[in-house]
Scaffold this motif. Sequence first.
Motif, PDB file in Angstrom:
ATOM      1  N   PHE A  19     -40.955  64.566 -67.533  1.00  0.00           N
ATOM      2  CA  PHE A  19     -40.832  64.530 -68.718  1.00  0.00           C
ATOM      3  C   PHE A  19     -41.657  66.103 -69.470  1.00  0.00           C
ATOM      4  O   PHE A  19     -41.077  66.492 -70.311  1.00  0.00           O
ATOM      5  N   VAL A  20     -42.418  66.499 -69.222  1.00  0.00           N
ATOM      6  CA  VAL A  20     -42.821  68.238 -69.809  1.00  0.00           C
ATOM      7  C   VAL A  20     -42.231  69.197 -69.735  1.00  0.00           C
ATOM      8  O   VAL A  20     -42.141  69.389 -70.985  1.00  0.00           O
ATOM      9  N   ASP A  21     -41.550  69.390 -68.932  1.00  0.00           N
ATOM     10  CA  ASP A  21     -41.251  70.690 -68.432  1.00  0.00           C
ATOM     11  C   ASP A  21     -39.475  69.848 -69.106  1.00  0.00           C
ATOM     12  O   ASP A  21     -38.367  71.107 -68.862  1.00  0.00           O
ATOM     13  N   LEU A  60     -49.511  72.877 -73.072  1.00  0.00           N
ATOM     14  CA  LEU A  60     -48.870  74.223 -73.421  1.00  0.00           C
ATOM     15  C   LEU A  60     -47.725  74.575 -72.599  1.00  0.00           C
ATOM     16  O   LEU A  60     -46.675  74.732 -73.553  1.00  0.00           O
ATOM     17  N   PHE A  61     -46.737  73.422 -71.950  1.00  0.00           N
ATOM     18  CA  PHE A  61     -46.659  73.542 -71.308  1.00  0.00           C
ATOM     19  C   PHE A  61     -44.911  72.201 -71.419  1.00  0.00           C
ATOM     20  O   PHE A  61     -43.744  72.869 -71.587  1.00  0.00           O
ATOM     21  N   ALA A  62     -45.465  71.573 -72.410  1.00  0.00           N
ATOM     22  CA  ALA A  62     -44.477  70.908 -73.391  1.00  0.00           C
ATOM     23  C   ALA A  62     -44.152  71.588 -74.518  1.00  0.00           C
ATOM     24  O   ALA A  62     -42.995  71.987 -74.288  1.00  0.00           O
ATOM     25  N   THR A 138     -40.517  78.870 -67.118  1.00  0.00           N
ATOM     26  CA  THR A 138     -40.820  78.089 -65.495  1.00  0.00           C
ATOM     27  C   THR A 138     -42.240  78.008 -64.648  1.00  0.00           C
ATOM     28  O   THR A 138     -43.255  79.036 -64.697  1.00  0.00           O
ATOM     29  N   ARG A 139     -42.895  76.695 -64.055  1.00  0.00           N
ATOM     30  CA  ARG A 139     -43.562  76.338 -63.725  1.00  0.00           C
ATOM     31  C   ARG A 139     -42.944  77.250 -62.152  1.00  0.00           C
ATOM     32  O   ARG A 139     -42.652  77.286 -61.556  1.00  0.00           O
ATOM     33  N   SER A 145     -50.309  75.783 -62.757  1.00  0.00           N
ATOM     34  CA  SER A 145     -51.125  76.749 -63.746  1.00  0.00           C
ATOM     35  C   SER A 145     -50.819  77.025 -64.179  1.00  0.00           C
ATOM     36  O   SER A 145     -50.392  78.539 -65.363  1.00  0.00           O
ATOM     37  N   LEU A 146     -49.600  78.444 -63.332  1.00  0.00           N
ATOM     38  CA  LEU A 146     -48.758  79.603 -63.887  1.00  0.00           C
ATOM     39  C   LEU A 146     -47.596  79.307 -64.177  1.00  0.00           C
ATOM     40  O   LEU A 146     -46.590  78.533 -63.920  1.00  0.00           O
TER      41      LEU A 146
END
Length: 186
Positions: A19-21, A60-62, A138-139, A145-146
């Motif tokens: 959900f975060v992404d 931050l990804f959210a 994108t992760r 974390s990147l």
Amino acid sequence: MVDQMLDLVPEELGSGPGFVDKTFLEPAAGDGNFLLAILHRKLSAIEEQYPAGQWIRESLFALASIYGIELLEDNHQIAKEKMLAEFLQFHRRHGVRCYHRTHVYRAAAFLIDTNIVRGDTLTGLDPSGAPIQFSWWTRVEGDVSLVQRDLFTFNSLRGGAFDFTEYERYSPCRIEHVHREGKARG
């Protein structure tokens, strides 16, 4: 009404995997009511589902997954201010130092400035007449974390395919350091 509409997609806002992404785009952002509600729900779900040590990264990804376009300058500014205030309030409530010189603050402000843009959704152009550009975050596989940043135009969404090949790539970096904007070499 905003909450009723968002209740239609609960998995994308906190109850489903990844959900975060999950990406949201508000093409007529106004003063940010939908954007704010989406962020609020994602932050609440992060708080419930992740250990506290991961809240900064995941929040931050959210932010990186929420996009908006607004034509009017005053509404655009208000929407960005609301988003930043919501993000900072969440972290300050949990004792995280978030003031204008911290990486957390700068990264959040940068993501919001990059993802909540001023322009005309109908034409796909910004106020200067240039194509509206967004960053796709994108992760990086193997290190959660990147983040990898790639640029694309809003109008490429209408054609069904992102136009990543037209733009310079950025080097992967920690999500907390996106405001440093390191570009790839060569």
